[in-house]
Enzyme design. Sequence first.
Site, PDB file in Angstrom:
ATOM      1  N   ASP A   1      40.816  38.669  38.340  1.00  0.00           N
ATOM      2  CA  ASP A   1      39.601  38.760  39.152  1.00  0.00           C
ATOM      3  C   ASP A   1      38.850  40.036  38.759  1.00  0.00           C
ATOM      4  O   ASP A   1      38.174  40.063  37.741  1.00  0.00           O
ATOM      5  CB  ASP A   1      40.027  38.730  40.623  1.00  0.00           C
ATOM      6  CG  ASP A   1      38.874  38.700  41.598  1.00  0.00           C
ATOM      7  OD1 ASP A   1      37.784  38.275  41.213  1.00  0.00           O
ATOM      8  OD2 ASP A   1      39.060  39.109  42.765  1.00  0.00           O
TER       9      ASP A   1
ATOM     10  N   ASP B   1      48.575  34.757  38.387  1.00  0.00           N
ATOM     11  CA  ASP B   1      47.836  33.586  38.856  1.00  0.00           C
ATOM     12  C   ASP B   1      46.361  33.669  38.481  1.00  0.00           C
ATOM     13  O   ASP B   1      45.790  32.726  37.961  1.00  0.00           O
ATOM     14  CB  ASP B   1      47.997  33.413  40.382  1.00  0.00           C
ATOM     15  CG  ASP B   1      47.689  34.682  41.182  1.00  0.00           C
ATOM     16  OD1 ASP B   1      47.375  35.742  40.587  1.00  0.00           O
ATOM     17  OD2 ASP B   1      47.777  34.622  42.427  1.00  0.00           O
TER      18      ASP B   1
ATOM     19  N   LYS C   1      38.296  34.688  36.683  1.00  0.00           N
ATOM     20  CA  LYS C   1      36.951  34.790  37.277  1.00  0.00           C
ATOM     21  C   LYS C   1      36.200  35.845  36.467  1.00  0.00           C
ATOM     22  O   LYS C   1      36.124  37.016  36.881  1.00  0.00           O
ATOM     23  CB  LYS C   1      37.055  35.283  38.722  1.00  0.00           C
ATOM     24  CG  LYS C   1      37.442  34.255  39.736  1.00  0.00           C
ATOM     25  CD  LYS C   1      37.253  34.873  41.122  1.00  0.00           C
ATOM     26  CE  LYS C   1      38.112  34.226  42.160  1.00  0.00           C
ATOM     27  NZ  LYS C   1      38.056  34.933  43.455  1.00  0.00           N
TER      28      LYS C   1
ATOM     29  N   GLY D   1      51.771  35.495  43.652  1.00  0.00           N
ATOM     30  CA  GLY D   1      50.876  34.420  43.234  1.00  0.00           C
ATOM     31  C   GLY D   1      51.273  33.641  41.995  1.00  0.00           C
ATOM     32  O   GLY D   1      50.927  32.477  41.847  1.00  0.00           O
TER      33      GLY D   1
ATOM     34  N   ARG E   1      50.007  28.047  49.393  1.00  0.00           N
ATOM     35  CA  ARG E   1      50.576  28.225  48.049  1.00  0.00           C
ATOM     36  C   ARG E   1      51.180  26.929  47.511  1.00  0.00           C
ATOM     37  O   ARG E   1      51.236  26.715  46.305  1.00  0.00           O
ATOM     38  CB  ARG E   1      51.672  29.303  48.065  1.00  0.00           C
ATOM     39  CG  ARG E   1      51.166  30.710  48.344  1.00  0.00           C
ATOM     40  CD  ARG E   1      52.281  31.715  48.058  1.00  0.00           C
ATOM     41  NE  ARG E   1      52.043  33.023  48.655  1.00  0.00           N
ATOM     42  CZ  ARG E   1      51.341  34.006  48.092  1.00  0.00           C
ATOM     43  NH1 ARG E   1      50.773  33.814  46.918  1.00  0.00           N
ATOM     44  NH2 ARG E   1      51.196  35.168  48.692  1.00  0.00           N
TER      45      ARG E   1
ATOM     46  N   ASP F   1      47.332  32.048  47.630  1.00  0.00           N
ATOM     47  CA  ASP F   1      47.362  31.939  49.096  1.00  0.00           C
ATOM     48  C   ASP F   1      46.100  32.440  49.763  1.00  0.00           C
ATOM     49  O   ASP F   1      45.286  33.156  49.164  1.00  0.00           O
ATOM     50  CB  ASP F   1      48.526  32.773  49.640  1.00  0.00           C
ATOM     51  CG  ASP F   1      48.215  34.270  49.595  1.00  0.00           C
ATOM     52  OD1 ASP F   1      47.828  34.763  48.515  1.00  0.00           O
ATOM     53  OD2 ASP F   1      48.331  34.947  50.629  1.00  0.00           O
TER      54      ASP F   1
ATOM     55  N   PHE G   1      36.603  31.748  46.156  1.00  0.00           N
ATOM     56  CA  PHE G   1      37.972  32.085  46.548  1.00  0.00           C
ATOM     57  C   PHE G   1      38.809  30.809  46.541  1.00  0.00           C
ATOM     58  O   PHE G   1      38.483  29.837  47.210  1.00  0.00           O
ATOM     59  CB  PHE G   1      38.011  32.750  47.931  1.00  0.00           C
ATOM     60  CG  PHE G   1      39.359  33.336  48.231  1.00  0.00           C
ATOM     61  CD1 PHE G   1      39.706  34.581  47.737  1.00  0.00           C
ATOM     62  CD2 PHE G   1      40.292  32.618  48.978  1.00  0.00           C
ATOM     63  CE1 PHE G   1      40.965  35.117  47.982  1.00  0.00           C
ATOM     64  CE2 PHE G   1      41.560  33.146  49.224  1.00  0.00           C
ATOM     65  CZ  PHE G   1      41.889  34.406  48.726  1.00  0.00           C
TER      66      PHE G   1
END
Length: 177
Positions: free
Chosen positions: A106, A103, A134, A44, A168, A162, A155
């Site tokens: 979360d 990336d 997030k 990512g 991507r 991706d 999301f």
Amino acid sequence: MNGNIKLKTLITEKQIKQRVAALSREISAHYSGETLMIVGLLNGSFIFLADLVRQLNQYKLHLIVDFMRIYSYGSNTVTSGKPTLCQDVTIDVKGRHILIVDDILDTGHTIEYVIQYLSAFKPLSLRSCVCLDKTGRRQANVQADYVGFTIPDVFVVGYGLDYDGRFREIPDISILS
Ligand code: 5GP
Ligand code: MG
């Protein structure tokens, strides 16, 4: 073409570019004159990392770039919560300033795992930089030292992120629904 998949732009290419430039100023100020080893988490981070290092090129610091691959997601949008090391760094982290680049932060399990893993090899310092955060989804007790954008619990795809290997290459960051 994408069936029922819909993409809605959340952060534009222009916003990303400005923010990456600001982040690189912040990072370069902290590591000025030093050698910094960037450890990107695949897959990512590849686009964010590529933009970041090219911005960092204009400042007074020496870069070493390496990658790790951590597996924590299947082909769906729900985390398994248990990161596994798939590919290790190839350069010794001992005695170096390390910046983990990912990336998105979360649940935090991935970064927590990487911090614990790399700490064992005695780096001089260990920080992290994520394009997206997030914050509302955090489970592990971790924070990134450098954050591009804080986003809600949605999301997202694009800019390296991706869905099942797709999207991507999109220059914007978009919400997938
Ligand atoms: P964590 O371990 O912090 O829960 O998750 C980190 C990894 O989950 C990220 O590196 C990323 O690969 C994946 N991930 C988390 N949220 C998203 C998202 O909204 N979109 C995509 N494409 N991947 C995500
Ligand atoms: Mg990832």
